[in-house]
Enzyme design. Structure first.
Site, short mmCIF file in Angstrom:
data_model
loop_
_atom_site.label_atom_id
_atom_site.label_comp_id
_atom_site.label_asym_id
_atom_site.label_seq_id
_atom_site.Cartn_x
_atom_site.Cartn_y
_atom_site.Cartn_z
N TYR A 104 45.15 15.53 -95.54
CA TYR A 104 45.20 16.87 -94.22
C TYR A 104 43.73 17.13 -94.66
CZ TYR A 104 46.08 20.58 -91.47
OH TYR A 104 46.76 21.24 -90.87
N ARG A 157 41.13 23.88 -80.33
CA ARG A 157 40.09 23.68 -81.99
C ARG A 157 40.90 23.19 -83.00
NH1 ARG A 157 40.86 27.78 -86.05
NH2 ARG A 157 42.01 26.42 -86.58
N LYS A 175 50.35 17.97 -90.45
CA LYS A 175 50.80 19.50 -91.21
C LYS A 175 52.57 18.51 -91.41
CE LYS A 175 48.99 23.34 -91.21
NZ LYS A 175 48.13 24.10 -91.46
N ASP A 247 45.95 25.05 -84.15
CA ASP A 247 44.74 24.89 -83.98
C ASP A 247 44.75 24.69 -82.21
OD1 ASP A 247 43.98 24.41 -86.53
OD2 ASP A 247 43.58 22.03 -86.36
N ASP A 270 47.33 29.25 -88.35
CA ASP A 270 46.00 29.32 -88.54
C ASP A 270 46.10 30.84 -88.67
OD1 ASP A 270 45.28 26.91 -87.29
OD2 ASP A 270 46.06 27.58 -86.06
N ASN A 418 37.10 25.57 -92.66
CA ASN A 418 36.87 23.97 -93.13
C ASN A 418 37.71 22.97 -92.18
OD1 ASN A 418 39.48 23.86 -91.70
ND2 ASN A 418 40.39 24.19 -93.61
#
Length: 565
Positions: A104, A157, A175, A247, A270, A418
């Site tokens: 990840y 994104r 994930k 995302d 998120d 990140n």
């Protein structure tokens, strides 16, 4: 004789020969017993020696160490995952500290950027806008009938890297790997999905290897109708599934969450997962300092959906600790690229409007500027906590951190952006600029900092401490929704496992070696809260714990028996 548990019983399967060896969920490779090799037409298809899973994992570890770059290690691990999932998870759990950053963040970012280049084998579901009228057929093509967790992205994104098109598929795959490795959710119950709605990344559109739909992104009504078709098809195929949004761009993330969170069991990691792990970290850090979060003044850099989601959850927590809503909101200051969010600022997004400060209350601030910068805010607010979710590197400057430390002897600084290349400041710099007094937690992994012969451990504010436990709790309790209170219970439970709180020293968050224990505890708290909230059937505490244990998958081979299709 004690009856066998589900995990001890033989697994009856219809596959045999090369087909079985090509089935990642069932393949054992060299660990098939001689009896199984005879029964499943595998004689001669494998080397003579029958190995244990630990012997296989040791060989894989030696091979892994032969790769010199993180992306090559990532590709190698994904190859094992696509060949033998049980071995993959045994290997990852044996070396979680080493391998989590590889499967990840931060390495998954590079894997997304190079997705079409390093593509080996299909995993998950790719739903193109071109195929929108075949949505039901596409989901029926998934062979797993008992999917319990879906992670879906549209690739717009990806981390701090922007639009990666179908390359964003690397995020749902990674994930869900953590749902299994950390939360014990069987890989047979998981499904990664990418919604291919085109891309505005010209580099991808010009790349001859790009495997997605070569078209500008669809937007507005077309986009939302497409997502709705997907949601309705998922509800039809797996009505009790947990759906995690991942995302999505800021303009879509909150509207989609608000639209569907009461229609299907869903959440946005998120926004809500990041908020939950951040609040858990802040509760622990505040307790370690001998106080409560409600006593702290907090400044954010970044007022997007993630930052505002964290801020709202902090406000909820400080209200639980006794503040009124008005007092709680007065302690949170949001700064974006246009400066401090105030009630005089035009063009605010809907989720930002409740997080503004009244300009009339700032009349005595020491500044001549109409646009209130991060430095202006830090100088005048004198915050205890500084949180970065800007996605931009280097914005926590030495001047800003030293100004904060001037008024706060033990500042809490959390550069959460990140991957590592996007972090607002490095832990090394923050520790040096505060003379070793800052408590630092980051969004990406960093090694301990050595400053003036003292070692400072750096906690990673990793959503993996939260979402696997939430998933396990939802599955075990049969929860139909994820409520804010369930997320708060996850944060509170995480804080209870802080070594800094328990021992007075060490990391503010648990070590990765304890993540399965923490996930089980979070699952219990989430399941219990789901029952209290009326979104899960009430059971005894013992029954809930048993359901968690029954659903916790371990990377161990089961005995196979042959059956007909």
């Amino acid at each position: 004789m004690e009856p066998k548990t589900k995990k001890q019983r033989s697994l009856y399967i219809p596959y045999a020969g090369p087909v079985l060896l090509e089935f990642p969920l069932l393949n054992k490779g060299s660990a098939f017993s001689m009896e199984e090799r005879r029964n499943f037409n595998l004689l001669g298809l494998l080397p003579e020696v029958v190995e244990t899973i630990e012997e296989q994992a040791e060989r894989a570890w030696i091979q892994y160490q032969g790769f010199k770059t993180e992306i090559d290690k990532h590709i190698y691990l994904r190859n094992i995952q696509d060949t033998n999932e049980t071995l993959f998870y045994r290997l990852v759990n044996n070396h979680l500290d080493e391998m989590m950053p590889v499967i990840y963040t931060p390495t998954v970012g590079a894997a997304c950027e190079r997705f079409s280049e390093i593509y080996r084998r299909s995993r998950g579901v790719f739903i193109s806008y071109q195929n929108r009228h075949n949505m039901d057929d596409i989901l029926q093509n998934v062979p797993n009938h008992n999917i319990k967790v879906i992670v879906v992205t549209d690739g717009e994104r990806i981390l701090g890297l922007g639009d990666q098109g179908i390359g964003g598929m690397g995020i749902p795959i990674g994930k869900l790997s953590l749902y299994t490795a950390c939360g014990g959710i069987s890989p047979a119950y998981t499904l990664p999905v990418v919604l291919d709605v085109g891309t505005n990344n010209q580099q991808l559109l010009n790349d001859p290897l790009y495997m997605g739909w070569r078209n500008p992104r669809i937007t507005d009504d077309e986009y939302y109708e497409f997502v709705d078709e997907f949601i309705q098809a998922v509800k039809q195929r797996w009505p009790d599934v947990l759906l995690q949004f991942e995302d999505f761009a800021q303009k879509n993330a909150m509207p989609l969450l608000n639209r569907y969170r009461n229609e299907i069991c869903s959440f946005n990691d998120d926004i809500q997962g990041t908020a939950a792990v951040t609040v858990g970290t802040l509760i622990a850090a505040s307790r370690a300092a001998g106080g409560q979060l409600s006593e702290k003044k907090i400044v954010f850099l970044g007022a997007g959906s993630a930052g505002c989601g964290i801020a709202e959850m902090i406000i909820s927590q400080t209200q639980r600790e006794g503040l009124s809503e008005e007092a709680a909101r007065q302690k949170v200051f949001m700064v974006d690229r246009f400066g401090l969010l105030t009630d005089k600022m035009p063009n605010l997004l809907p989720f930002q409007t409740k997080l503004v400060q009244k300009r009339e209350n700032l009349s005595d601030w020491d500044t001549d500027s109409d646009v209130l910068s991060l430095l202006d805010v830090v100088r005048n607010v004198k915050p205890d906590i500084l949180i970065g979710v800007s996605g931009q590197t280097g914005l926590f400057t030495e001047e800003i951190i030293r100004e904060m430390h001037k008024h706060c002897p033990r500042p809490i600084v959390m550069p959460l952006s990140n991957p590592t290349s996007r972090v607002e400041a490095t832990p090394q710099d923050i520790i040096a600029w505060t003379e070793g007094n800052a408590l630092v937690a980051t969004g990406s992994p960093f090694n301990p900092v050595v400053w003036k012969d003292k070692i400072y451990p750096i906690a990673q504010c990793n959503n993996a401490f939260i979402f696997p436990g939430i998933g396990l709790g939802v599955i075990a309790s049969g929860a139909s929704r994820i409520t804010d209170e369930m997320l708060m219970s996850a944060s509170e439970t995480l804080a209870q496992y802080s070594p800094l709180v328990l021992n007075g020293e060490g990391l503010v968050l648990p070590e990765l070696k304890d993540i399965q224990k923490v996930s089980r505890a979070i699952a219990f708290a989430v399941g219990k809260m789901a029952q209290q909230q009326g979104v899960a059937v009430k059971t005894s505490a013992e029954a809930l714990q048993q359901a968690i244990d029954d659903n916790f998958w371990q990377a161990e081979y089961r005995d196979y028996r042959r059956t007909s299709i």
